[in-house]
Write a protein that holds these residues in place. Sequence first.
Motif, PDB file in Angstrom:
ATOM      1  N   TYR A   1      22.844  33.983 -14.171  1.00 47.15           N
ATOM      2  CA  TYR A   1      21.681  34.985 -13.812  1.00 47.15           C
ATOM      3  C   TYR A   1      20.819  34.286 -12.828  1.00 47.15           C
ATOM      4  CZ  TYR A   1      19.319  32.023 -16.928  1.00 47.15           C
ATOM      5  OH  TYR A   1      18.756  30.965 -17.888  1.00 47.15           O
ATOM      6  N   PRO A   2      19.864  34.922 -12.071  1.00 43.81           N
ATOM      7  CA  PRO A   2      19.240  34.433 -10.998  1.00 43.81           C
ATOM      8  C   PRO A   2      18.088  33.920 -11.486  1.00 43.81           C
ATOM      9  CG  PRO A   2      18.762  36.978 -11.073  1.00 43.81           C
ATOM     10  CD  PRO A   2      19.899  36.598 -12.248  1.00 43.81           C
ATOM     11  N   PRO A   3      17.832  32.518 -11.065  1.00 43.17           N
ATOM     12  CA  PRO A   3      16.607  31.920 -11.440  1.00 43.17           C
ATOM     13  C   PRO A   3      15.281  32.681 -11.274  1.00 43.17           C
ATOM     14  CG  PRO A   3      17.290  31.052  -9.602  1.00 43.17           C
ATOM     15  CD  PRO A   3      18.371  32.096  -9.897  1.00 43.17           C
ATOM     16  N   GLU A   4      15.336  33.763 -10.312  1.00 43.96           N
ATOM     17  CA  GLU A   4      14.131  34.643 -10.135  1.00 43.96           C
ATOM     18  C   GLU A   4      13.729  35.426 -11.382  1.00 43.96           C
ATOM     19  OE1 GLU A   4      15.883  33.449  -6.467  1.00 43.96           O
ATOM     20  OE2 GLU A   4      16.625  34.459  -8.150  1.00 43.96           O
TER      21      GLU A   4
ATOM     22  N   VAL B   1      13.710  31.700 -27.518  1.00 45.62           N
ATOM     23  CA  VAL B   1      12.922  32.643 -26.451  1.00 45.62           C
ATOM     24  C   VAL B   1      13.239  34.096 -26.408  1.00 45.62           C
ATOM     25  CG1 VAL B   1      11.981  30.621 -25.384  1.00 45.62           C
ATOM     26  CG2 VAL B   1      14.122  31.857 -24.447  1.00 45.62           C
ATOM     27  N   PRO B   2      12.230  34.965 -26.111  1.00 45.19           N
ATOM     28  CA  PRO B   2      13.026  36.443 -25.889  1.00 45.19           C
ATOM     29  C   PRO B   2      13.777  36.524 -24.744  1.00 45.19           C
ATOM     30  CG  PRO B   2      10.670  36.272 -25.327  1.00 45.19           C
ATOM     31  CD  PRO B   2      10.941  35.009 -25.908  1.00 45.19           C
ATOM     32  N   LEU B   3      14.584  37.440 -24.823  1.00 44.24           N
ATOM     33  CA  LEU B   3      15.721  37.546 -23.752  1.00 44.24           C
ATOM     34  C   LEU B   3      15.532  38.793 -22.906  1.00 44.24           C
ATOM     35  CD1 LEU B   3      18.959  37.035 -25.958  1.00 44.24           C
ATOM     36  CD2 LEU B   3      17.803  35.371 -24.526  1.00 44.24           C
ATOM     37  N   ASP B   4      14.214  39.368 -22.964  1.00 44.60           N
ATOM     38  CA  ASP B   4      13.998  40.552 -22.063  1.00 44.60           C
ATOM     39  C   ASP B   4      14.249  40.518 -20.649  1.00 44.60           C
ATOM     40  OD1 ASP B   4      12.954  40.168 -24.815  1.00 44.60           O
ATOM     41  OD2 ASP B   4      11.254  41.746 -24.389  1.00 44.60           O
ATOM     42  N   VAL B   5      13.930  39.469 -20.061  1.00 42.86           N
ATOM     43  CA  VAL B   5      13.866  39.359 -18.480  1.00 42.86           C
ATOM     44  C   VAL B   5      15.451  39.215 -18.176  1.00 42.86           C
ATOM     45  CG1 VAL B   5      11.631  38.324 -18.579  1.00 42.86           C
ATOM     46  CG2 VAL B   5      13.591  36.773 -18.870  1.00 42.86           C
ATOM     47  N   LEU B   6      16.442  39.299 -19.042  1.00 51.97           N
ATOM     48  CA  LEU B   6      17.587  38.896 -18.532  1.00 51.97           C
ATOM     49  C   LEU B   6      18.472  40.338 -18.574  1.00 51.97           C
ATOM     50  CD1 LEU B   6      18.873  35.629 -20.337  1.00 51.97           C
ATOM     51  CD2 LEU B   6      18.197  36.059 -17.869  1.00 51.97           C
TER      52      LEU B   6
ATOM     53  N   LYS C   1      11.742  29.321 -17.330  1.00 49.92           N
ATOM     54  CA  LYS C   1      10.522  28.934 -17.474  1.00 49.92           C
ATOM     55  C   LYS C   1      10.044  29.121 -18.966  1.00 49.92           C
ATOM     56  CE  LYS C   1       9.464  27.972 -13.138  1.00 49.92           C
ATOM     57  NZ  LYS C   1       9.035  26.632 -12.871  1.00 49.92           N
ATOM     58  N   LEU C   2      10.685  30.121 -19.587  1.00 52.45           N
ATOM     59  CA  LEU C   2      10.153  30.268 -21.058  1.00 52.45           C
ATOM     60  C   LEU C   2      10.615  29.072 -21.955  1.00 52.45           C
ATOM     61  CD1 LEU C   2      10.805  34.018 -21.470  1.00 52.45           C
ATOM     62  CD2 LEU C   2       8.730  33.145 -21.011  1.00 52.45           C
ATOM     63  N   VAL C   3      11.816  28.766 -21.523  1.00 53.46           N
ATOM     64  CA  VAL C   3      12.601  27.348 -22.194  1.00 53.46           C
ATOM     65  C   VAL C   3      11.760  26.409 -22.063  1.00 53.46           C
ATOM     66  CG1 VAL C   3      14.437  26.047 -22.469  1.00 53.46           C
ATOM     67  CG2 VAL C   3      14.731  28.561 -22.287  1.00 53.46           C
TER      68      VAL C   3
ATOM     69  N   VAL D   1      22.717  34.298 -24.775  1.00 53.88           N
ATOM     70  CA  VAL D   1      22.313  34.583 -23.315  1.00 53.88           C
ATOM     71  C   VAL D   1      23.778  35.249 -22.759  1.00 53.88           C
ATOM     72  CG1 VAL D   1      22.427  33.831 -20.953  1.00 53.88           C
ATOM     73  CG2 VAL D   1      20.957  32.719 -22.783  1.00 53.88           C
ATOM     74  N   LEU D   2      24.999  34.942 -23.021  1.00 57.27           N
ATOM     75  CA  LEU D   2      26.056  35.516 -22.724  1.00 57.27           C
ATOM     76  C   LEU D   2      26.369  37.093 -23.403  1.00 57.27           C
ATOM     77  CD1 LEU D   2      28.924  33.003 -23.095  1.00 57.27           C
ATOM     78  CD2 LEU D   2      27.993  33.976 -20.935  1.00 57.27           C
ATOM     79  N   GLU D   3      26.097  37.217 -24.569  1.00 60.03           N
ATOM     80  CA  GLU D   3      25.766  38.498 -25.256  1.00 60.03           C
ATOM     81  C   GLU D   3      24.693  39.416 -24.605  1.00 60.03           C
ATOM     82  OE1 GLU D   3      25.075  40.650 -29.612  1.00 60.03           O
ATOM     83  OE2 GLU D   3      24.772  38.439 -29.374  1.00 60.03           O
ATOM     84  N   ARG D   4      23.373  38.861 -24.184  1.00 57.23           N
ATOM     85  CA  ARG D   4      22.514  39.670 -23.390  1.00 57.23           C
ATOM     86  C   ARG D   4      23.028  40.192 -22.105  1.00 57.23           C
ATOM     87  NH1 ARG D   4      18.269  43.234 -23.924  1.00 57.23           N
ATOM     88  NH2 ARG D   4      16.967  42.768 -21.908  1.00 57.23           N
ATOM     89  N   LEU D   5      23.869  39.090 -21.434  1.00 55.14           N
ATOM     90  CA  LEU D   5      24.473  39.538 -20.136  1.00 55.14           C
ATOM     91  C   LEU D   5      25.693  40.489 -20.344  1.00 55.14           C
ATOM     92  CD1 LEU D   5      23.840  36.134 -18.383  1.00 55.14           C
ATOM     93  CD2 LEU D   5      22.437  38.074 -18.076  1.00 55.14           C
ATOM     94  N   ALA D   6      26.029  40.705 -21.276  1.00 53.76           N
ATOM     95  CA  ALA D   6      27.162  41.665 -21.601  1.00 53.76           C
ATOM     96  C   ALA D   6      28.426  40.964 -21.045  1.00 53.76           C
ATOM     97  CB  ALA D   6      26.971  42.982 -20.997  1.00 53.76           C
TER      98      ALA D   6
END
Length: 229
Positions: free
Chosen positions: A26-29, A91-96, A34-36, A127-132
């Motif tokens: 996923y992009p660092p942008e 941390v929340p995964l909302d930004v991904l 930063k949350l981690v 993270v993988l689950e969030r990114l599908a």
Amino acid sequence: MANTSESGADLSHVRSWIFDLDNTLYPPESQFMKLVEKRINQYVVRTSGLAADAAMVAQKGYLRDYGTSLAGLMAHYRVDPHDFLAEVHDVPLDVLTPDPGLRAGLERLQGPRLIFTNGSVAHAERVLERLALTDLFDGLFALEDADLIPKPDPRTFARMTERFSVDPASAAFFEDTVRNLAPAKAIGMTTVLVGGHAFDVEADYVDHRTTTLDTFLATAILTPGDPAP
């Protein structure tokens, strides 16, 4: 300098595809890390007694000198590594968000796709689950699998390749941290530096560079003699 083309890279020899996770898939942008990093800073403050600014300096020093903040903390303080990993990755995964272009690029790859991360197993799975992308990967090698010895330690590369029976000569490793590519190249892997800084780094152990992983994968030559799509 190594190949500086984002498109049309010849990867027709590659049979195993190894990917770092954070700031690579996923992009660092997104600012997710930063949350981690904020959670790590809070942990260092609590453990060391340093003020937040001083703890951040120490934290960056640990990352530089030991490969991860956790390894640095373990060298200087009594910490429970599993508690650390659970806390800092909570941390929340909302930004991904899932990236259909990246998924399509990954689907093109012939052979096993593996995750090789300095994060924890639970973090990688979330993270993988969030990114599908969970269903596209055939294996995961996380920090616990390395007995908490992080990349770029060559022992961890040896353990990972042995775990999945990877032949380095027919493997490609995608990573956003340039120094983690050095041991991969040393054992014969094809190395790909990912991220906005990729073209600013001088390193003879980097074979390919790309700012956008989805474009790189979409245009790579995967079959000998065939043009990229």
